[in-house]
Design a protein around this motif. Structure first.
Motif, mmCIF file in Angstrom:
data_model
loop_
_atom_site.group_PDB
_atom_site.id
_atom_site.type_symbol
_atom_site.label_atom_id
_atom_site.label_comp_id
_atom_site.label_asym_id
_atom_site.label_seq_id
_atom_site.Cartn_x
_atom_site.Cartn_y
_atom_site.Cartn_z
ATOM 1 N N SER A 45 0.811 -1.097 0.086
ATOM 2 C CA SER A 45 0.427 0.160 -0.383
ATOM 3 C C SER A 45 0.884 1.508 0.102
ATOM 4 O O SER A 45 0.320 2.685 -0.282
ATOM 5 C CB SER A 45 -0.777 -0.156 1.167
ATOM 6 N N GLY A 46 2.356 1.533 0.060
ATOM 7 C CA GLY A 46 3.138 2.148 0.058
ATOM 8 C C GLY A 46 3.781 2.162 0.978
ATOM 9 O O GLY A 46 4.341 1.275 2.020
ATOM 10 N N THR A 47 4.374 3.555 1.465
ATOM 11 C CA THR A 47 5.918 3.147 2.259
ATOM 12 C C THR A 47 5.825 4.730 3.222
ATOM 13 O O THR A 47 4.941 5.906 2.469
ATOM 14 C CB THR A 47 6.663 4.023 1.461
ATOM 15 N N LEU A 48 5.795 4.694 4.578
ATOM 16 C CA LEU A 48 6.132 5.818 5.311
ATOM 17 C C LEU A 48 7.472 5.860 5.897
ATOM 18 O O LEU A 48 7.746 4.751 6.691
ATOM 19 C CB LEU A 48 4.709 5.291 6.516
ATOM 20 N N GLY A 49 7.515 7.087 6.913
ATOM 21 C CA GLY A 49 8.797 7.526 7.136
ATOM 22 C C GLY A 49 8.891 8.537 8.115
ATOM 23 O O GLY A 49 7.629 9.290 7.369
ATOM 24 N N VAL A 50 9.969 8.632 8.798
ATOM 25 C CA VAL A 50 9.744 10.331 9.286
ATOM 26 C C VAL A 50 11.436 10.623 8.760
ATOM 27 O O VAL A 50 12.666 9.012 8.986
ATOM 28 C CB VAL A 50 9.865 10.483 10.618
ATOM 29 N N GLY A 81 8.712 15.703 7.753
ATOM 30 C CA GLY A 81 8.738 15.192 6.537
ATOM 31 C C GLY A 81 7.204 16.710 5.490
ATOM 32 O O GLY A 81 6.633 17.481 6.548
ATOM 33 N N PRO A 82 7.066 16.671 4.741
ATOM 34 C CA PRO A 82 6.180 17.353 4.222
ATOM 35 C C PRO A 82 4.968 17.040 3.925
ATOM 36 O O PRO A 82 4.267 17.900 3.826
ATOM 37 C CB PRO A 82 6.498 17.365 2.554
ATOM 38 N N VAL A 83 4.578 15.610 4.315
ATOM 39 C CA VAL A 83 3.295 15.631 4.046
ATOM 40 C C VAL A 83 2.117 15.631 5.823
ATOM 41 O O VAL A 83 2.710 15.089 6.676
ATOM 42 C CB VAL A 83 2.831 13.749 4.316
ATOM 43 N N ALA A 84 1.470 16.068 5.869
ATOM 44 C CA ALA A 84 0.050 16.024 7.218
ATOM 45 C C ALA A 84 1.645 17.002 8.093
ATOM 46 O O ALA A 84 0.964 16.617 9.214
ATOM 47 C CB ALA A 84 -0.574 14.610 7.423
ATOM 48 N N LEU A 85 1.512 18.359 7.936
ATOM 49 C CA LEU A 85 2.038 19.376 8.708
ATOM 50 C C LEU A 85 1.795 19.692 9.533
ATOM 51 O O LEU A 85 1.664 20.235 10.946
ATOM 52 C CB LEU A 85 2.776 19.803 7.881
ATOM 53 N N ASP A 86 0.598 19.518 9.756
ATOM 54 C CA ASP A 86 -0.694 19.466 11.265
ATOM 55 C C ASP A 86 -1.145 18.559 11.779
ATOM 56 O O ASP A 86 -1.363 18.908 12.485
ATOM 57 C CB ASP A 86 -2.316 19.828 10.336
ATOM 58 N N TYR A 138 4.666 13.962 7.979
ATOM 59 C CA TYR A 138 6.022 12.596 7.331
ATOM 60 C C TYR A 138 6.006 12.941 5.911
ATOM 61 O O TYR A 138 5.938 13.348 5.544
ATOM 62 C CB TYR A 138 4.999 11.262 7.820
ATOM 63 N N ALA A 139 6.603 11.856 5.983
ATOM 64 C CA ALA A 139 7.653 11.617 4.716
ATOM 65 C C ALA A 139 6.349 9.723 3.857
ATOM 66 O O ALA A 139 6.338 9.119 4.068
ATOM 67 C CB ALA A 139 8.642 11.207 4.497
ATOM 68 N N GLY A 140 6.009 9.814 2.722
ATOM 69 C CA GLY A 140 4.738 8.970 2.511
ATOM 70 C C GLY A 140 5.494 9.090 0.974
ATOM 71 O O GLY A 140 5.477 9.701 0.380
ATOM 72 N N TRP A 141 5.251 7.469 0.500
ATOM 73 C CA TRP A 141 5.112 7.348 -0.879
ATOM 74 C C TRP A 141 3.766 6.375 -1.291
ATOM 75 O O TRP A 141 3.600 5.619 -0.287
ATOM 76 C CB TRP A 141 6.385 6.272 -1.309
ATOM 77 N N SER A 142 3.555 6.647 -2.000
ATOM 78 C CA SER A 142 2.440 6.066 -2.543
ATOM 79 C C SER A 142 2.712 4.609 -3.072
ATOM 80 O O SER A 142 4.059 4.131 -3.158
ATOM 81 C CB SER A 142 2.238 6.784 -3.963
ATOM 82 N N PRO A 143 1.968 3.347 -3.879
ATOM 83 C CA PRO A 143 2.870 2.414 -3.884
ATOM 84 C C PRO A 143 3.727 2.637 -5.255
ATOM 85 O O PRO A 143 3.887 2.574 -6.300
ATOM 86 C CB PRO A 143 1.493 1.360 -4.415
ATOM 87 N N GLY A 144 4.601 2.074 -5.465
ATOM 88 C CA GLY A 144 5.781 1.829 -6.192
ATOM 89 C C GLY A 144 6.481 2.721 -6.592
ATOM 90 O O GLY A 144 8.078 3.139 -7.555
ATOM 91 N N GLN A 145 6.245 4.010 -6.093
ATOM 92 C CA GLN A 145 6.670 5.460 -5.695
ATOM 93 C C GLN A 145 8.328 5.225 -5.715
ATOM 94 O O GLN A 145 9.147 5.762 -6.071
ATOM 95 C CB GLN A 145 6.151 6.674 -4.878
ATOM 96 N N LEU A 146 8.222 4.638 -3.880
ATOM 97 C CA LEU A 146 9.676 4.327 -3.542
ATOM 98 C C LEU A 146 10.687 4.067 -4.866
ATOM 99 O O LEU A 146 12.040 3.934 -4.808
ATOM 100 C CB LEU A 146 10.120 4.026 -2.419
ATOM 101 N N ASP A 147 10.391 3.331 -5.343
ATOM 102 C CA ASP A 147 11.185 1.736 -6.541
ATOM 103 C C ASP A 147 11.483 2.639 -7.141
ATOM 104 O O ASP A 147 12.686 2.182 -7.514
ATOM 105 C CB ASP A 147 9.828 0.543 -6.818
ATOM 106 N N GLY A 148 10.272 3.312 -7.525
ATOM 107 C CA GLY A 148 11.121 4.152 -8.900
ATOM 108 C C GLY A 148 12.446 5.127 -8.766
ATOM 109 O O GLY A 148 13.140 5.557 -9.346
ATOM 110 N N GLU A 149 11.773 6.059 -7.203
ATOM 111 C CA GLU A 149 13.436 7.085 -6.670
ATOM 112 C C GLU A 149 14.574 5.769 -6.860
ATOM 113 O O GLU A 149 15.712 6.537 -7.121
ATOM 114 C CB GLU A 149 12.652 7.601 -6.069
#
Length: 198
Positions: A45-50, A81-86, A138-149
């Motif tokens: 479902s994706g990747t999440l980190g800080v 990370g840039p996601v959900a800064l609130d 937090y930092a988040g990547w959708s499915p496959g996005q991190l693999d591409g990076e």
């Protein structure tokens, strides 16, 4: 000019909770340049980190004062990370690693490191904690996005240490993590932020 060692995804560990994403020198996105990201989740479902090395000037007293006494080092909020800064996220390390006993209000990610329920009661967790930090976003990547990076060479995947999340020198974490890797990756730590200075 110093050559950047190629990233060999075939021999590197795959992304997984507890591992670190270390920004390659060529990653110039201001959200991630020279960052170290602790992976908290990685699945279909994706990747999440800080991001571990972006302290802000904001004191935790301004956002979550009840947790301030439990924090490691300076009591600043970190930008995860840039996601959900609130929204805020509590990352902690527990004293005892025991799969049969997980403290109430704590969800283990890997080893002694996990997430804290910030709606819980700090005093209940206090005896269990060895270290804690508060992150906004937090930092988040959708499915496959991190693999591409990774395929583009934007990140290095390396093993993390529990102490990485609570280092007293977050500004030096990028170099510290790279320095402890085997060559040629360790040489990346010596690269100046501005390649024209080389």
């Amino acid at each position: 000019m110093t050559e950047i060692p190629p990233y060999d995804a075939a021999t590197a560990p795959p992304p997984a909770p507890g591992r670190l994403l270390v920004a390659a020198p060529g990653l110039t996105d201001p959200n991630f340049a020279r960052t170290v990201v602790l992976l908290l989740e990685h699945d279909e479902s994706g990747t999440l980190g800080v991001v571990l090395n972006r302290p802000t000037p904001v004191d935790v007293d301004e956002v979550l004062p009840t947790w301030r006494p439990l924090l490691t080092g300076e009591p600043y909020v970190f930008q995860g990370g840039p996601v959900a800064l609130d929204s805020a996220l509590g990352l902690a390390s527990v004293v005892t690693v025991d799969d049969a006993h997980e403290p109430q209000g704590f969800r283990r990610v890997v080893g002694p490191v996990g997430l804290v329920d910030l709606d819980g009661v700090p005093e209940q967790l206090a005896p269990e904690l060895a270290g804690m930090r508060i992150f906004v976003g937090y930092a988040g990547w959708s499915p496959g996005q991190l693999d591409g990076e990774l395929a583009e060479g934007a990140w290095y995947v390396v093993e993390g240490l529990p102490s990485d999340a609570f280092t007293g020198e977050p500004g030096g974490l990028w170099r510290e993590v790279l320095r402890r890797q085997q060559a040629p990756l360790a040489f990346v730590a010596t690269m100046p932020e501005d390649p024209t200075l080389n």
